[in-house]
Design a protein around this motif. Sequence first.
Motif, PDB file in Angstrom:
ATOM      1  N   ARG A 197      29.664 -18.451   4.274  1.00 14.74           N
ATOM      2  CA  ARG A 197      29.006 -19.739   4.155  1.00 14.74           C
ATOM      3  C   ARG A 197      29.996 -20.778   3.631  1.00 14.74           C
ATOM      4  O   ARG A 197      31.120 -20.452   3.276  1.00 14.74           O
ATOM      5  N   GLU A 198      29.551 -22.023   3.610  1.00 17.37           N
ATOM      6  CA  GLU A 198      30.382 -23.098   3.061  1.00 17.37           C
ATOM      7  C   GLU A 198      30.567 -22.891   1.562  1.00 17.37           C
ATOM      8  O   GLU A 198      29.608 -22.885   0.794  1.00 17.37           O
ATOM      9  N   ARG A 199      31.823 -22.735   1.157  1.00 19.96           N
ATOM     10  CA  ARG A 199      32.120 -22.339  -0.218  1.00 19.96           C
ATOM     11  C   ARG A 199      31.739 -23.403  -1.234  1.00 19.96           C
ATOM     12  O   ARG A 199      31.310 -23.081  -2.349  1.00 19.96           O
ATOM     13  N   ARG A 200      31.907 -24.668  -0.897  1.00 19.71           N
ATOM     14  CA  ARG A 200      31.590 -25.709  -1.867  1.00 19.71           C
ATOM     15  C   ARG A 200      30.100 -25.720  -2.196  1.00 19.71           C
ATOM     16  O   ARG A 200      29.708 -26.032  -3.324  1.00 19.71           O
ATOM     17  N   HIS A 201      29.253 -25.371  -1.222  1.00 16.18           N
ATOM     18  CA  HIS A 201      27.822 -25.326  -1.482  1.00 16.18           C
ATOM     19  C   HIS A 201      27.476 -24.145  -2.388  1.00 16.18           C
ATOM     20  O   HIS A 201      26.640 -24.268  -3.296  1.00 16.18           O
ATOM     21  N   ILE A 202      28.098 -23.008  -2.145  1.00  7.69           N
ATOM     22  CA  ILE A 202      27.856 -21.841  -2.999  1.00  7.69           C
ATOM     23  C   ILE A 202      28.300 -22.141  -4.431  1.00  7.69           C
ATOM     24  O   ILE A 202      27.599 -21.835  -5.403  1.00  7.69           O
TER      25      ILE A 202
END
Length: 528
Positions: free
Chosen positions: A79-84
Amino acid sequence: MTNPEPAATTTRAGRRREERTLLAAALTNGPNELIDFVLPLWAGASLGMSGSAIGALLAVEMAVSVIVRPIAGVLADRRERRHIAAVGALLYAVSCLGYAVGGTPLIAYTAAAIGGAGGALLWVSVRAIVSERLAQDSAVFPRLFSSQETGSWIAFIAGMSLIGPLGFRAVFLACAAACVLAAALLWIAPRRQYGVPDAEGHAVAGLGAVGRRLRPMLFAVAMTMMAEAAVGLLLMLHLQREFGLEVMEVALVFLPGAIAMSAAAPYLHRYTVRYGRTRVLAAASLSSTAFVVGLAWVPNPYTIAALWILSGLAWAAVMPIQQAVVAEASGDKVGRGMGVYESASLVGALVGTAAAGVVYDHASWAAACLATAAMLLAGAVVVPRAVRRLGVTEFPPPAPTEPAPRHGPQPSLPQSAPEPPSEPALKTAPAPATPPKQTPPRKRLVDLAEHVGLYIGAQVVLAFLDLSWIRHLFTGDAMLVLNGTNRDFGTLAQLVYGATRVWAIILVIDIVWTFGTLLTRRPPRDPA
């Protein structure tokens, strides 16, 4: 094996993504370290929890974090790392709010579990984001370490200033606000400039493969963190019980080492580039061994503070190397690699903390120090050997001195091969010798004079209101002033008083840092 992240991460958006991640790391690591420090005190003073209940509270947070970290690694790859990472920072904030408003042990245990899950999502994703530019800039992990430690010591100064006049609740609320700000920075950071490489696949199989690949390093990491956690707890117990120091006084002993760690990591990376990873790791382990042996016969807290600086320099060299090695060895599954790496770190810290408490209660101080020193001495052999077994690069490339966009948005080798671009390349060649961002000495001194003048002016005004912290420091009981227990003000006055105390400490650091950089400044070399 090198990190296979695409060259697109060298663009301006990739660097902006890294910069915002580093700032978010500073904003969240400060509350993280501060809460770890004050949580046992708060649980005992505010909730009346016993020693075993406080130990269980800390164990809940750590156990949840160990379980969630491998899952966070899979999510960071898919997944998009910044969101995690942003979700993890928000969970951190919820945990801080739980401590602030909770008045029962049940709420405290729930907040601890939420904080453990948030920390897992945050730190695994943050390190995965930072690793995206490791192939282009080998100093990314030293910068991450520096940002984390800077956030840590600033949070300690601010937190210790708030806890005396306003209590624990104000500290927890301030930590929650910092985590919300970090989540916002992560959420609006630029997205990854390449597709999600592992959107489909077998997550568990990938995790197992990475774990087997990193097995030698995971054992070395657990051993290193076990020694670090043991040293930290032993030293804290010794300062409290042997020297009778209060909370603020203990924090001041650790403060010089924290500042040294935050400032030294990027500079120590130069030695890694020059002498190699295994040599620096061995030297750092030997330095830590000497530090712990010295603690066995240390005469006073001032000597401990000086020795802790040496230990901090060693950790500033070791931690970035470990993280860079894990990122390189993990290949395109760097999220999974960071997940198992952090789980190993937490397990080592848990074992080290438990062992240190038992050793301190049932052995002499000298025996406890020597036992920890033996573990660190073994690390001088185990850790470098683990790095060699992974087969990663021994000598990382030096960090670039100029931003990539100066050489074009796509700095690939075929573009630099033709003869026409050679002339511009020659024009930019002298840049590393005289970096354009270097501040002239006169400008540094002028800026410092402005900072000092502004502080003195503010203190003159506050002196008429009897709110001058610096005046009370020199005219009253210095230790009471440092601990914030010398005056009984209203809430607003306490905020002003505490803020000037933080300002004074930061100003002292500014003075030392400015003159230190001027004294160690090297004259520009002749471009010829």
